[in-house]
Design an enzyme around this catalytic site. Sequence first.
Site, mmCIF file in Angstrom:
data_model
loop_
_atom_site.group_PDB
_atom_site.id
_atom_site.type_symbol
_atom_site.label_atom_id
_atom_site.label_comp_id
_atom_site.label_asym_id
_atom_site.label_seq_id
_atom_site.Cartn_x
_atom_site.Cartn_y
_atom_site.Cartn_z
ATOM 1 N N ASP A 1 -0.458 8.933 2.290
ATOM 2 C CA ASP A 1 -0.825 9.205 3.686
ATOM 3 C C ASP A 1 -0.994 10.689 3.996
ATOM 4 O OD1 ASP A 1 -1.028 6.605 4.401
ATOM 5 O OD2 ASP A 1 0.705 6.558 5.736
ATOM 6 N N SER B 1 0.620 9.120 10.482
ATOM 7 C CA SER B 1 0.636 7.654 10.446
ATOM 8 C C SER B 1 -0.130 7.082 11.624
ATOM 9 C CB SER B 1 2.087 7.170 10.509
ATOM 10 O OG SER B 1 2.144 5.814 10.881
ATOM 11 N N SER B 2 -0.604 5.844 11.468
ATOM 12 C CA SER B 2 -1.262 5.145 12.574
ATOM 13 C C SER B 2 -0.349 4.104 13.205
ATOM 14 C CB SER B 2 -2.526 4.436 12.077
ATOM 15 O OG SER B 2 -3.413 5.356 11.485
ATOM 16 N N ASN C 1 3.667 1.389 2.710
ATOM 17 C CA ASN C 1 2.277 1.827 2.655
ATOM 18 C C ASN C 1 1.380 0.748 2.052
ATOM 19 O OD1 ASN C 1 0.287 3.524 3.439
ATOM 20 N ND2 ASN C 1 0.471 4.956 1.744
ATOM 21 N N GLU D 1 3.997 6.294 0.026
ATOM 22 C CA GLU D 1 3.670 6.944 1.293
ATOM 23 C C GLU D 1 3.007 8.308 1.116
ATOM 24 O OE1 GLU D 1 3.288 5.316 4.600
ATOM 25 O OE2 GLU D 1 5.039 4.535 3.552
ATOM 26 N N THR E 1 2.463 -1.918 7.451
ATOM 27 C CA THR E 1 2.403 -3.305 7.002
ATOM 28 C C THR E 1 3.312 -4.366 7.602
ATOM 29 O OG1 THR E 1 3.478 -2.385 5.088
ATOM 30 C CG2 THR E 1 1.233 -3.073 4.826
ATOM 31 N N GLY F 1 -2.596 -0.482 8.933
ATOM 32 C CA GLY F 1 -3.146 0.850 8.724
ATOM 33 C C GLY F 1 -3.892 1.397 9.915
ATOM 34 N N THR G 1 7.042 -0.061 6.715
ATOM 35 C CA THR G 1 6.010 -0.107 5.681
ATOM 36 C C THR G 1 6.461 0.482 4.351
ATOM 37 O OG1 THR G 1 3.725 0.535 5.178
ATOM 38 C CG2 THR G 1 5.039 2.132 6.366
ATOM 39 N N ARG H 1 10.519 7.810 8.925
ATOM 40 C CA ARG H 1 9.391 7.862 7.996
ATOM 41 C C ARG H 1 9.781 8.635 6.745
ATOM 42 N NH1 ARG H 1 4.319 6.424 7.528
ATOM 43 N NH2 ARG H 1 2.595 7.787 6.977
#
Length: 627
Positions: free
Chosen positions: A449, A476-477, A427, A446, A407, A498, A425, A137
């Site tokens: 987030d 993050s989810s 984002n 990002e 995404t 998301g 992603t 990430r």
Amino acid sequence: MMENHSLESSLLGGDDHARRRRWTKAILYFSLFIILAFLRYTGSGGKIRVGNAHNVHRQIAGADIVESSKGVVAADDGRCSEIGASMLRKGGHAVDAAVATALCVGVVNPMASGIGGGAFMIVHSTSTNQTVAFDMRETAPLAASEDMYSNDLNTKYEGALSMGVPGELAGLHEAWLTFGRLPWNDLFKPAIKLAKEGFIVEPYLALSIFNSGESILSDPGLRSVFAPNGRLLQAGDTCHNIELGRTLEAIANNGPKIFYIGDIGKKLVKDVRNAGGILTFEDLRDYRVVVTDPISVNTMGYTILGMPPPSSGTVALSLVLNILDSYESLNAAKGAIGLHRLIESLKHTLAVRMNLGDPKFVDINNTISNMLSHSFAKQLQQKIFDNTTFPSDYYLPRWSQLDDHGTSHFCIVDGDRNAVSMTTTVNYPFGAKILSQSTGIILNNEMGDFSVPTEIGDQLPPAPTNFIKPNKRPLSSMTPIVVLKNDQLVAVIGGSGGLYILEAVIQVFLNYFAMGMDPLAAVQNPRVYHKLIPNTVLYENWTVIDGDHIELAEERKKFLEERGHQMEAKKGGAICQLIVQTITDDYDDVNQMGRKYGKPSSNDKRFAHGVLTAVSDPRKDGRPAAV
Ligand SMILES: *[C@@H]1O[C@H](CO)[C@@H](O)[C@H](O)[C@H]1NC(C)=O
Ligand SMILES: *[C@@H]1O[C@H](CO)[C@@H](O)[C@H](O)[C@H]1NC(C)=O
Ligand SMILES: *[C@@H]1O[C@H](CO)[C@@H](O)[C@H](O)[C@H]1NC(C)=O
Ligand SMILES: *[C@@H]1O[C@H](CO)[C@@H](O)[C@H](O)[C@H]1NC(C)=O
């Protein structure tokens, strides 16, 4: 019913291009069926199980599902699934296929992911019975600070200031170093070809280009790729990103160091700073992938392996499933009342999960152990009533929800039953809405987030555990998971979309493992979503890009309304990919659904090689591929 519908729409609906594509698809799958049937008839096909007539019908209709005993890839783009499968055919590990698939998705679905972004990857190695979590990430740049957006909140979401330090490339390389078998260079060839020689814009990308039209036209980089003649590209047009092709070529030949400590990095930093960003060469140099143990959740008789925080996905999934598991039987999750209980469990879980953050910066041990605890789940279950829902504050939320936009997700299982579950992603669609012209890379946004002190999202204060610090990763989810039963691989699941990701992954899991739906139905079944605030159930009622209509049953809606749920139709939602393994003989452990799963035994059948079924979500125009 769905299948009939999609067959109908594939024959009647769509423009000429789409119709041609569907017929080509149909012919392709029909030929495949004949070949496979022949192999099976002559007995040379090994354990390949050809779909029965019903399955073949489904393949012709939507091609959203494939079966194989040798290996499968389920991405949200058919070309990328096929590229992943081609690496498996060459003898590659699931991780080799994952690198090639991720690079492909970054080229053909550039609104969703790319080497300018970040990702989470779970790798389960069946032969060594080992699972590794790769956290690639993005991190906050060294010059970032808690109040960097206090003057203008928009810059948290759009423009070069919203960019986190990209991690995807470093993570792919790290995973490849650990597990890869094919040459690094070979994994890049298909993506380079697509970027340089051009690829057809599929309807989903076209829609994304259209929706972000204004931003694309106002950024010289994005405009040069997605509106090269001043007109936004449409479905069926060919898109080139020559500069990205060159960048990928350089990385293929030199490894990721040319990005993190070399020329590509220098060019990227220059473009970002020219656009007003704070990224430095030191940020790139100091970026580190976190390689760690997965979170392991034991619930409902399965072991679920997923990302630890800063992903809130796995621990949230754990809490929801443990709440449902604390009813007297799994039947509690079934039917309309099961759906009500699921929604209530989600509402409790959303409130708890905002206490999470990057564990390297904040102490979240208590929150994590609560979210994994069966007794904590039982306490929350006792606050759920079958006859009613409650206002948001009943669930004791303290902090505003994170509304992120993960995404792209893909699942891969190879011939040795190694598995990869990866969510990647930038984002928001097209990330920061800037494309670095000298590298062809789209900048992520990002930083959006993180929670920041001046942003009141949903009437509640922002979550301090998720405030910005240099080097910190935002919450993050994203929920990439691998599911085991008796140490055997039984499923790989994940999604994009998301906040809705974790809710969708939970529903796909329950549909398959608790409701006994077949894999396609488990993904296709209409979903519900909740954000806790506003206190509204969002339910699917929409026609997706291929013409399928997805709609929550009227009686379900009524049932929920009778319990006081505010209902609101939603035209959209998460996109999930699913792979399941079923073992049809040699094993004797039958679960309550009548499915058989392998059981380790003393002989060489320790690890089962069953039939793999891969599903790409019909909500997007992707397709899975088989070896
Ligand atoms: C696989 O690993 C798990 C968790 O580390 C362990 O509990 C299990 O006994 C192992 N199974 C085999 C067959 O080695
Ligand atoms: C939280 O748990 C981790 C892993 O178990 C441990 O290393 C760390 O010291 C704990 N942190 C605190 C503040 O107790
Ligand atoms: C729901 O049931 C409980 C008892 O189980 C009762 O106390 C409560 O009044 C009921 N609520 C509604 C809205 O019917
Ligand atoms: C779904 O939307 C259609 C119209 O768009 C409407 O007729 C139908 O009643 C809706 N269904 C539900 C369950 O809300």
